[in-house]
Design a protein around this motif. Structure first.
Motif, short mmCIF file in Angstrom:
data_model
loop_
_atom_site.label_atom_id
_atom_site.label_comp_id
_atom_site.label_asym_id
_atom_site.label_seq_id
_atom_site.Cartn_x
_atom_site.Cartn_y
_atom_site.Cartn_z
N UNK A 56 12.11 8.30 -9.31
CA UNK A 56 12.76 9.52 -9.54
C UNK A 56 13.18 9.68 -11.00
N UNK A 57 13.46 8.57 -11.67
CA UNK A 57 13.93 8.79 -13.15
C UNK A 57 12.71 8.71 -13.97
N UNK A 58 11.60 8.43 -13.32
CA UNK A 58 10.25 8.55 -14.10
C UNK A 58 10.32 7.45 -15.29
N UNK A 59 10.94 6.16 -15.11
CA UNK A 59 10.85 5.23 -16.14
C UNK A 59 9.68 4.17 -16.02
N UNK A 60 8.82 4.33 -15.10
CA UNK A 60 7.83 3.50 -14.88
C UNK A 60 8.11 2.27 -13.90
N UNK A 114 0.73 -1.10 -0.03
CA UNK A 114 -0.02 -0.16 0.07
C UNK A 114 0.68 1.37 -0.02
N UNK A 115 1.98 1.21 0.78
CA UNK A 115 2.75 2.47 0.87
C UNK A 115 3.48 2.72 -0.48
N UNK A 116 3.97 1.61 -1.01
CA UNK A 116 4.49 1.77 -2.51
C UNK A 116 3.75 2.29 -3.43
N UNK A 117 2.56 1.64 -3.49
CA UNK A 117 1.28 1.89 -4.52
C UNK A 117 1.05 3.22 -4.30
N UNK A 118 0.74 3.94 -3.05
CA UNK A 118 0.47 5.42 -3.09
C UNK A 118 1.60 6.19 -3.38
N UNK A 119 2.83 5.91 -3.35
CA UNK A 119 3.81 6.88 -3.31
C UNK A 119 4.89 6.49 -4.81
N UNK A 120 4.23 5.64 -5.41
CA UNK A 120 4.97 5.05 -6.66
C UNK A 120 5.60 6.14 -7.62
N UNK A 121 4.80 7.23 -7.91
CA UNK A 121 5.46 8.42 -8.93
C UNK A 121 6.49 9.26 -8.04
N UNK A 122 6.49 9.33 -6.89
CA UNK A 122 7.57 10.15 -6.06
C UNK A 122 8.60 9.43 -5.96
N UNK A 123 8.64 7.88 -5.93
CA UNK A 123 9.90 7.25 -5.68
C UNK A 123 10.47 6.92 -6.88
N UNK A 147 17.90 1.16 -5.86
CA UNK A 147 18.55 2.10 -5.32
C UNK A 147 17.27 3.25 -5.02
N UNK A 148 16.26 3.44 -5.82
CA UNK A 148 15.33 4.45 -5.57
C UNK A 148 14.46 3.78 -4.42
N UNK A 149 14.36 2.53 -4.41
CA UNK A 149 13.36 1.74 -3.30
C UNK A 149 14.20 2.15 -1.81
N UNK A 150 15.53 2.05 -1.91
CA UNK A 150 16.45 2.22 -0.68
C UNK A 150 16.31 3.80 -0.22
N UNK A 151 16.39 4.56 -1.39
CA UNK A 151 16.26 5.92 -0.95
C UNK A 151 15.02 6.41 -0.15
N UNK A 152 13.94 5.81 -0.80
CA UNK A 152 12.58 5.96 -0.22
C UNK A 152 12.35 5.59 1.30
N UNK A 153 13.10 4.30 1.53
CA UNK A 153 12.99 3.81 2.82
C UNK A 153 13.74 4.48 3.70
#
Length: 77
Positions: free
Chosen positions: A61-65, A50-59, A70-76
């Motif tokens: 960062x390179x907007x590649x879908x 649920x947390x990833x789903x809600x914040x996917x676009x924000x996480x 690395x992006x996951x770690x930075x978010x955590x």
């Protein structure tokens, strides 16, 4: 995904999990979410949490879908 994984990843994202086990737990959580084992989380895979789903676009960062480890770690953090 079982309820324990969902709860753990949510707590991890919110910073309530002991940081001593941070690297291993983040990697293990990412690996479990990465159902096709391609090293990236698609939006469909991220929707399992649920947390990833809600914040996917924000996480994403390179907007590649897709979310890299690395992006996951930075978010955590």
């Amino acid at each position: 995904m079982n309820i324990n994984t969902l709860v753990f990843s949510t707590l991890l994202a919110l910073g309530f999990v002991n940081t001593g086990a941070y690297a291993m737990d983040v990697d293990a959580t990412f690996k479990e979410l990465d159902k096709d084992s391609n090293g990236l989380l698609s939006e469909a895979e991220a929707k399992m949490d649920a947390v990833l789903k809600e914040n996917f676009a924000q996480i994403d960062t390179d907007q590649n879908g897709q979310l890299s480890l690395n992006e996951f770690r930075k978010f955590i953090q």
